[in-house]
Design a protein around this motif. Structure first.
Motif, PDB file in Angstrom:
ATOM      1  N   GLU A  14      -2.473   9.871  -0.823  1.00 38.91           N
ATOM      2  CA  GLU A  14      -3.763   9.217  -0.672  1.00 38.91           C
ATOM      3  C   GLU A  14      -4.668  10.040   0.228  1.00 38.91           C
ATOM      4  O   GLU A  14      -4.277  10.439   1.328  1.00 38.91           O
ATOM      5  N   SER A  61      -7.183   5.551  -3.521  1.00 42.36           N
ATOM      6  CA  SER A  61      -6.972   4.403  -2.640  1.00 42.36           C
ATOM      7  C   SER A  61      -5.481   4.223  -2.398  1.00 42.36           C
ATOM      8  O   SER A  61      -4.654   4.878  -3.027  1.00 42.36           O
ATOM      9  N   LEU A  62      -5.151   3.333  -1.493  1.00 45.54           N
ATOM     10  CA  LEU A  62      -3.746   3.126  -1.134  1.00 45.54           C
ATOM     11  C   LEU A  62      -2.966   2.368  -2.189  1.00 45.54           C
ATOM     12  O   LEU A  62      -1.756   2.202  -2.060  1.00 45.54           O
ATOM     13  N   THR A  63      -3.652   1.898  -3.226  1.00 49.81           N
ATOM     14  CA  THR A  63      -2.937   1.162  -4.262  1.00 49.81           C
ATOM     15  C   THR A  63      -3.126   1.761  -5.657  1.00 49.81           C
ATOM     16  O   THR A  63      -2.629   1.207  -6.631  1.00 49.81           O
ATOM     17  N   GLN A  92       0.853  -1.186   0.000  1.00 50.78           N
ATOM     18  CA  GLN A  92       0.000   0.000   0.000  1.00 50.78           C
ATOM     19  C   GLN A  92       0.889   1.237   0.000  1.00 50.78           C
ATOM     20  O   GLN A  92       1.809   1.346   0.819  1.00 50.78           O
TER      21      GLN A  92
END
Lengths: 119, 115
Positions: free
Chosen positions: A52, A73-75, A29
């Protein structure tokens, strides 16, 4: 090492259209991702830092309304080139910073890049 | 703000020759130092990095780099290059005080190894 992917790898579009480029961290992440632009035979130029859940930080001379960044998002971080013009043709590369606490923290891992050609 | 200089823009070597690519940075504080490699048609890959400790850092594929603080340098070396080392090499720096972790790149050195 950490894996970062980008999609698409190559895009050709007409002048005036908008193009979205995705950057994903595949096995971690990433709270922070970076967007770079690489001109032919030149080094990478940092365009913006994508955080993020908050607004991106743009480097001097980079138009925030032209290059929209969303890090929802974290990805996933996305770069949208709005109303693209031929001078926007370039190689766009993202990177993601491995979070603190990982063995290889403070290191950026790069995606394979997206080549944009605006006709 | 930090800056990075790579003085060799193009280097041509024969296989088995030794390699040294120069990298100098300007920044008054603590730095983290990196060398990235970009093979033809591929994305940037991390070769090696220095954060602290032993100033001689060993990376992948037989590469090493030495951090010399007094010279603000982080030169990349390999004792015997191979044709497959043909690539572009980038030196990069981040400020060690975690100031946003912005990577500042040097201009790159394009290495061509002749078989």
């Amino acid at each position: 090492g950490a894996v970062v992917s980008q999609h698409p790898s190559r895009v050709i579009c007409k002048s005036g259209t908008s193009v979205k480029i995705e950057c994903r961290s595949l096995d971690f992440q990433a709270t922070t991702m970076f967007w770079y632009r690489q001109f032919p035979k030149k080094s990478l130029m940092l365009m913006a830092t994508s955080n993020e859940g908050s607004k991106a930080t743009y480097e001097q001379g980079v138009e925030k309304d032209k290059f929209l960044i969303n890090h929802a998002s974290l990805t996933l971080s996305t770069l949208t080139v709005t109303s693209a013009h031929p001078e926007d043709s370039s190689f766009y590369i993202c990177s993601a910073r491995v979070p603190v606490g990982r063995e290889y923290q403070e290191t950026q891992y790069f995606g394979p890049g997206t080549r944009l050609l605006v006709l | 703000a930090q800056s990075v200089s790579q003085h060799n823009h193009h280097v041509i070597l024969s296989e088995a020759a030794s390699l040294e690519l120069g990298c100098n940075y300007s920044y008054g504080g603590t730095v983290n130092l990196f060398w990235y490699v970009q093979y033809p048609g591929q994305h940037l890959q991390l070769l090696l990095k220095y954060f602290s400790g032993d100033p001689l850092v060993k990376g992948i594929k037989g590469f090493e780099a030495e951090f010399i603080k007094s010279k603000f340098s982080f030169n990349l070396r390999k004792p015997s290059v191979q044709w497959s080392d043909t690539a572009e090499y980038f030196c990069a720096v981040t400020a060690g005080n975690n100031a946003g972790n912005m990577l500042t790149f040097g201009g790159g050195t394009r290495l061509m190894v002749k078989p």
